[in-house]
Design a protein around this motif. Structure first.
Motif, PDB file in Angstrom:
ATOM      1  N   THR A  95       0.628  -1.289  -0.001  1.00 25.49           N
ATOM      2  CA  THR A  95       0.109   0.111  -0.112  1.00 25.49           C
ATOM      3  C   THR A  95       0.832   1.301   0.079  1.00 25.49           C
ATOM      4  O   THR A  95       0.656   2.328  -0.556  1.00 25.49           O
ATOM      5  N   LEU A 238      -7.015   3.202  -2.567  1.00 23.78           N
ATOM      6  CA  LEU A 238      -5.880   2.478  -2.808  1.00 23.78           C
ATOM      7  C   LEU A 238      -6.433   1.029  -3.113  1.00 23.78           C
ATOM      8  O   LEU A 238      -7.013   0.400  -2.029  1.00 23.78           O
ATOM      9  N   LEU A 241      -4.918  -1.444  -0.173  1.00 22.15           N
ATOM     10  CA  LEU A 241      -5.455  -0.906   1.277  1.00 22.15           C
ATOM     11  C   LEU A 241      -6.639  -1.989   1.675  1.00 22.15           C
ATOM     12  O   LEU A 241      -6.675  -2.298   2.802  1.00 22.15           O
TER      13      LEU A 241
END
Length: 247
Positions: A95, A238, A241
């Motif tokens: 991430t 993202l 994530l």
């Protein structure tokens, strides 16, 4: 063909043809750079595994027409090694790389602060803080907040992001830019716990001592706040994530 040398972190790679790869790096002096590593997928490649994501490399590149060409690479720090055997660490690191790639949008423009932030975050993720280990998601959230701050999207945590009235206030709104008072509270604002407000402040300043006894509930709540804040200010979330565990 002119050449230049720099240090950088490999953010991602893409296959090109039968044996080549396109490598995206965040470099100390040149910002985000995309370059072709020729023959890197062959077993006889002189680069070996030095151009994999998480690698901190000393790299020499030749200036090309559309993409530069990697001519030499030496590994300085294999930041991926301590992450490979731990799912939470690896997903948090992935991430971070995605965040760096997204937040440094323009190529070949210096971004020294983002470069230093990423290096420091990867080091802490793999080695722990000077005050001991912290949950991977906490280290990730600290990095995300600080990277957003450097990019000009720092959340306000001590006054209302709408009217400017001095805090503390109870509400947090990603779309408004952080803390908001009751009068300015928009739809969708949430009320974090006092401990979560303290954790947000500590993470954005890198005050790891203040996070020593933070509860898992506050870590989880802040992870949701940071994810929502980042998604709003970066247009969308993202992908990596969603894979980060928070338990």
């Amino acid at each position: 063909m002119p050449t230049y040398r720099d240090e950088g972190v490999v953010l991602r790679t893409h296959k090109l043809g039968e044996a080549d790869r396109i490598v995206t790096l965040l470099c100390r002096g040149h910002g985000k750079v995309r370059a072709v590593a020729r023959g890197v997928r062959r077993t006889s490649s002189k680069f070996g595994g030095r151009l994999e994501p998480f690698s901190h490399v000393d790299i020499q590149l030749a200036v090309g027409r559309s993409l530069d060409i990697v001519t030499q690479a030496e590994c300085l720090h294999p930041y991926g090694k301590p992450l490979a055997s731990d799912y939470a660490l690896y997903c948090s690191g992935e991430t971070m790389l995605e965040m760096a790639d997204r937040i440094v949008a323009v190529e070949n423009e210096p971004a020294p602060s983002q470069y230093r932030l990423l290096l420091g975050a990867l080091r802490v993720l793999g080695q722990g803080t000077s005050d001991g280990p912290r949950p991977p998601s906490m280290i990730l959230d600290s990095y995300m907040l600080r990277a957003l701050a450097v990019a000009g999207y720092a959340p306000l945590l001590d006054s209302c992001a709408q009217c400017g009235s001095k805090g503390p206030h109870e509400w947090f709104s990603p779309s408004s830019g952080g803390m908001v008072c009751s009068r300015c509270r928009p739809s969708g604002a949430v009320r974090p716990s006092p401990e979560s407000w303290e954790l947000l402040s500590a993470m954005i300043t890198g005050d790891w001592v203040a996070t020593r006894s933070t509860s898992q509930a506050a870590v989880r709540e802040c992870a949701g706040l940071v994810a929502a804040f980042a998604a709003w200010h970066m247009a969308h979330g993202l992908r990596a994530l969603a894979m980060v565990p928070h338990d």
